[in-house]
Design a protein around this motif. Structure first.
Motif, PDB file in Angstrom:
ATOM      1  N   ASN A 338      10.987 -14.322  88.114  1.00  0.00           N
ATOM      2  CA  ASN A 338       9.802 -13.474  88.248  1.00  0.00           C
ATOM      3  C   ASN A 338       8.485 -14.211  88.113  1.00  0.00           C
ATOM      4  O   ASN A 338       7.449 -13.686  88.540  1.00  0.00           O
ATOM      5  CB  ASN A 338       9.855 -12.345  87.211  1.00  0.00           C
ATOM      6  CG  ASN A 338      10.974 -11.352  87.487  1.00  0.00           C
ATOM      7  OD1 ASN A 338      12.114 -11.590  87.085  1.00  0.00           O
ATOM      8  ND2 ASN A 338      10.680 -10.274  88.177  1.00  0.00           N
ATOM      9  N   LEU A 404       6.736  -7.381  81.913  1.00  0.00           N
ATOM     10  CA  LEU A 404       6.817  -6.571  83.124  1.00  0.00           C
ATOM     11  C   LEU A 404       5.478  -6.479  83.849  1.00  0.00           C
ATOM     12  O   LEU A 404       5.440  -6.081  85.022  1.00  0.00           O
ATOM     13  CB  LEU A 404       7.302  -5.157  82.793  1.00  0.00           C
ATOM     14  CG  LEU A 404       8.816  -4.984  82.597  1.00  0.00           C
ATOM     15  CD1 LEU A 404       9.266  -5.517  81.246  1.00  0.00           C
ATOM     16  CD2 LEU A 404       9.209  -3.520  82.725  1.00  0.00           C
ATOM     17  N   MET A 469      23.911  -4.871  83.305  1.00  0.00           N
ATOM     18  CA  MET A 469      23.027  -5.458  84.307  1.00  0.00           C
ATOM     19  C   MET A 469      23.700  -5.489  85.681  1.00  0.00           C
ATOM     20  O   MET A 469      23.071  -5.209  86.700  1.00  0.00           O
ATOM     21  CB  MET A 469      22.616  -6.868  83.882  1.00  0.00           C
ATOM     22  CG  MET A 469      21.705  -6.901  82.655  1.00  0.00           C
ATOM     23  SD  MET A 469      20.192  -5.946  82.877  1.00  0.00           S
ATOM     24  CE  MET A 469      19.446  -6.820  84.257  1.00  0.00           C
ATOM     25  N   PHE A 473      21.332  -3.040  87.430  1.00  0.00           N
ATOM     26  CA  PHE A 473      20.192  -3.864  87.827  1.00  0.00           C
ATOM     27  C   PHE A 473      20.657  -5.232  88.335  1.00  0.00           C
ATOM     28  O   PHE A 473      20.246  -6.268  87.822  1.00  0.00           O
ATOM     29  CB  PHE A 473      19.229  -4.061  86.647  1.00  0.00           C
ATOM     30  CG  PHE A 473      18.772  -2.781  86.020  1.00  0.00           C
ATOM     31  CD1 PHE A 473      17.844  -1.969  86.654  1.00  0.00           C
ATOM     32  CD2 PHE A 473      19.284  -2.377  84.786  1.00  0.00           C
ATOM     33  CE1 PHE A 473      17.425  -0.785  86.071  1.00  0.00           C
ATOM     34  CE2 PHE A 473      18.872  -1.191  84.196  1.00  0.00           C
ATOM     35  CZ  PHE A 473      17.938  -0.384  84.842  1.00  0.00           C
ATOM     36  N   GLN A 476      18.255  -8.430  88.862  1.00  0.00           N
ATOM     37  CA  GLN A 476      16.935  -8.061  88.357  1.00  0.00           C
ATOM     38  C   GLN A 476      16.877  -8.225  86.834  1.00  0.00           C
ATOM     39  O   GLN A 476      16.767  -7.244  86.095  1.00  0.00           O
ATOM     40  CB  GLN A 476      16.603  -6.615  88.734  1.00  0.00           C
ATOM     41  CG  GLN A 476      16.620  -6.326  90.213  1.00  0.00           C
ATOM     42  CD  GLN A 476      16.341  -4.865  90.496  1.00  0.00           C
ATOM     43  OE1 GLN A 476      15.231  -4.368  90.275  1.00  0.00           O
ATOM     44  NE2 GLN A 476      17.361  -4.153  90.973  1.00  0.00           N
ATOM     45  N   TRP A 479      14.443  -6.433  83.800  1.00  0.00           N
ATOM     46  CA  TRP A 479      14.610  -5.178  83.069  1.00  0.00           C
ATOM     47  C   TRP A 479      15.217  -5.383  81.686  1.00  0.00           C
ATOM     48  O   TRP A 479      15.181  -4.480  80.839  1.00  0.00           O
ATOM     49  CB  TRP A 479      15.441  -4.199  83.890  1.00  0.00           C
ATOM     50  CG  TRP A 479      14.751  -3.807  85.161  1.00  0.00           C
ATOM     51  CD1 TRP A 479      15.110  -4.159  86.430  1.00  0.00           C
ATOM     52  CD2 TRP A 479      13.551  -3.029  85.283  1.00  0.00           C
ATOM     53  NE1 TRP A 479      14.212  -3.656  87.341  1.00  0.00           N
ATOM     54  CE2 TRP A 479      13.243  -2.955  86.659  1.00  0.00           C
ATOM     55  CE3 TRP A 479      12.714  -2.404  84.363  1.00  0.00           C
ATOM     56  CZ2 TRP A 479      12.137  -2.267  87.137  1.00  0.00           C
ATOM     57  CZ3 TRP A 479      11.602  -1.717  84.839  1.00  0.00           C
ATOM     58  CH2 TRP A 479      11.319  -1.653  86.207  1.00  0.00           C
ATOM     59  N   THR A 480      15.785  -6.552  81.436  1.00  0.00           N
ATOM     60  CA  THR A 480      16.260  -6.826  80.074  1.00  0.00           C
ATOM     61  C   THR A 480      15.089  -6.909  79.098  1.00  0.00           C
ATOM     62  O   THR A 480      15.250  -6.603  77.915  1.00  0.00           O
ATOM     63  CB  THR A 480      17.057  -8.140  80.027  1.00  0.00           C
ATOM     64  OG1 THR A 480      16.215  -9.235  80.432  1.00  0.00           O
ATOM     65  CG2 THR A 480      18.281  -8.070  80.916  1.00  0.00           C
ATOM     66  N   LEU A 482      12.428  -5.011  79.259  1.00  0.00           N
ATOM     67  CA  LEU A 482      12.130  -3.618  78.924  1.00  0.00           C
ATOM     68  C   LEU A 482      13.114  -3.107  77.881  1.00  0.00           C
ATOM     69  O   LEU A 482      12.725  -2.416  76.925  1.00  0.00           O
ATOM     70  CB  LEU A 482      12.191  -2.746  80.179  1.00  0.00           C
ATOM     71  CG  LEU A 482      11.965  -1.238  79.953  1.00  0.00           C
ATOM     72  CD1 LEU A 482      10.592  -0.975  79.349  1.00  0.00           C
ATOM     73  CD2 LEU A 482      12.143  -0.476  81.270  1.00  0.00           C
ATOM     74  N   ALA A 483      14.387  -3.457  78.055  1.00  0.00           N
ATOM     75  CA  ALA A 483      15.388  -3.061  77.062  1.00  0.00           C
ATOM     76  C   ALA A 483      15.055  -3.642  75.695  1.00  0.00           C
ATOM     77  O   ALA A 483      15.160  -2.957  74.667  1.00  0.00           O
ATOM     78  CB  ALA A 483      16.776  -3.516  77.512  1.00  0.00           C
TER      79      ALA A 483
END
Length: 504
Positions: A338, A404, A469, A473, A476, A479-480, A482-483
């Motif tokens: 990212n 994010l 995941m 996801f 991606q 998103w971990t 965010l978790a």
């Protein structure tokens, strides 16, 4: 009426606080070398990426088994001039230094895997009593300062352990082994780490003197263990139904792995649930038989009879460490994909991303060391330990969430500052609260059991997160983060149920 007047423990000087926790600096150098280099060693010896989780599972599993046992035994140890906790420091340090020395000499994958078990077991043998040692040696109004100093040494040791291989590389030591295998940078780093660990632990052993049982009695903190314990009486009255439920859940997990084609590591989770159910049943049977001196019965009894304050702290501990282990596993792929836009794990840009993650983690540990020595004790004195922990956990949650929204990898330094402050508090505040609240005669076992709530999240993340995941996801990993932010926020909410304590 007791003729012996209760006196207070002597107040430790800054040098005394240093001596009590300096050994933890060496322990953390060992952990940092293990965490940063074991996957590299495994792959250098022929392991595939898919097999790494199974090889790594040795670390949390070893901690789960070792820490309660060492805590239980150290509570019941007194060897005169050698003390209560220090014999475990010495034995663990010798084994850990030997493991660090032998690890880079591994020529086979099996040899390195066995040495990882030995290394993690010995590090846990040395580390676990250090938590109780601070509580043993300090009066209650110094607990926050004592654990803050310990946290600072953890941060400093992690920074040093992480930097040894790249510094050796910059100094001209070969970072590539001819014909494959373990390079000299890793080899020399482990040998330097072995020396640092042993010297640091020996410093604590030689510069401290533990209080004898009679002295602890004078301080009003009895270290004696009565023959019949209330927790064992309570355990004997428990039904076997709870044990059956745990075994049934474990069997269900094993069936789910087969039916849902989950990751093979989830088998371990089911096995552990079954093992806990069987251990619980054995503990109940031993307690009913009056085996009050049996170690298993005592550990099961203490686990099932944890004080309510410890249970509330354990919930926060579970969530906060779930976030941390998610970070350690997934930060590299998140940053590479990212921020560096490098999906190819064999390319040079991916390696640049990996180097940047190493620098971010060094910043995080440096921030933790500074925070622990500067404003954390002051904040705890003003707000109380629990509220200070809440504030720090929220900063950590914000740090994870920021992944994010940011796009420049350099801005992740700000994210790591928030996470570093949370890391400092996680290593200090829960232990300071516990040490001021638990009975002295069970400080070791309760500290060991409390650390189980570090290990369980590690096992869950290692066994379950990959399946989640892949299912929801794929490709991606962002998103971990965010978790991690969500579970760190849940840890802060859980801390609101912990009664506050002021720190001096």
């Amino acid at each position: 009426m007791n003729a012996t007047a209760v006196t207070e423990k002597p107040r430790q000087s800054p040098a005394g606080l240093w001596n009590i926790s300096f050994g933890f600096f060496g322990i953390q150098v060992g952990f940092a070398l293990q965490n940063a280099n074991m996957s590299r060693i495994f792959q250098s010896l022929g392991s595939s990426v898919d097999d790494l989780p199974a090889l790594w599972i040795a670390a949390p599993l070893t901690g789960l088994l070792i820490q309660p046992i060492v805590g239980h035994l150290s509570d019941r140890t007194w060897l005169g001039r050698f003390g209560r906790r220090r014999p475990y420091f010495l034995g663990g340090a010798i084994l850990a230094a030997l493991s660090l020395f032998l690890m880079p000499l591994s020529t086979q994958l099996l040899m390195s895997a066995v040495l990882l078990w030995m290394l993690d077991a010995s590090l846990n043998i040395t580390m676990e009593p250090f938590r109780a040692f601070v509580g043993d040696m300090l009066r209650k109004d110094q607990h926050t300062s004592g654990y803050a100093v310990q946290t600072a040494f953890i941060g400093a040791g992690a920074v040093l352990g992480s930097l040894i291989p790249p510094v050796l590389d910059m100094a001209g030591v070969s970072n590539v082994a001819p014909g494959g295998g373990i390079p000299d940078t890793v080899r020399y780093a482990f040998w330097i780490g072995a020396a640092a660990l042993f010297i640091a632990v020996m410093w604590t052993i030689l510069t401290t003197r533990e209080y004898s049982p009679s002295e602890m009695d004078r301080f009003g903190e009895s270290a004696e263990h009565p023959g019949t314990d209330a927790t064992l009486r309570t355990l004997a009255e428990r039904s076997f139904q709870t044990s059956v439920v745990w075994v049934a859940i474990g069997i269900s997990v094993l069936f789910a792995v087969v039916e849902l084609s989950l990751e093979k590591e989830v088998y371990l989770l089911g096995g552990l649930l079954i093992a806990y159910g069987l251990a619980n049943a054995a503990g109940i049977a031993l307690a009913r038989a009056g085996r009050s001196s049996n170690m298993l019965a005592n550990i099961v009894g203490d686990f099932s009879g944890m004080p309510s304050l410890m249970v509330r702290l354990a919930v926060a501990q579970f969530f906060s460490w779930s976030a941390l282990f998610t970070m350690w596993i997934y930060t590299t792929p998140v940053v590479a994909l990212n921020f560096f836009h490098a999906p190819d794990t064999t390319g040079p840009v991916y390696q640049d991303a990996g180097n940047w993650v190493g620098e971010l983690f060094a910043i995080q540990n440096g921030v933790a060391a500074i925070a622990a020595l500067t404003f954390l004790p002051l904040l705890a004195a003003r707000l109380g330990k629990a509220r200070t922990h809440v504030a720090c956990l929220l900063l950590g949650a914000a740090g994870f969430a920021s992944f994010l929204f940011l796009h420049d990898p350099k801005l992740l330094i700000a994210s790591e500052i928030g996470i570093g402050i949370a890391w400092a508090s996680i290593l200090a505040m829960p232990y300071a609260i516990l040490a001021s609240s638990l009975p002295q005669r069970k400080l070791g076992i309760y500290m060991g059991l409390f650390n189980v709530f570090i290990v369980i999240p590690q096992l869950l993340v290692a066994t379950v997160m990959g399946s989640i995941m892949k299912a929801f996801f794929p490709g991606q990993p962002i998103w971990t983060m965010l978790a991690a932010a969500i579970v760190m926020g849940l840890a802060a909410l859980a801390m609101l149920r912990v009664p506050d304590q002021r720190a001096a």
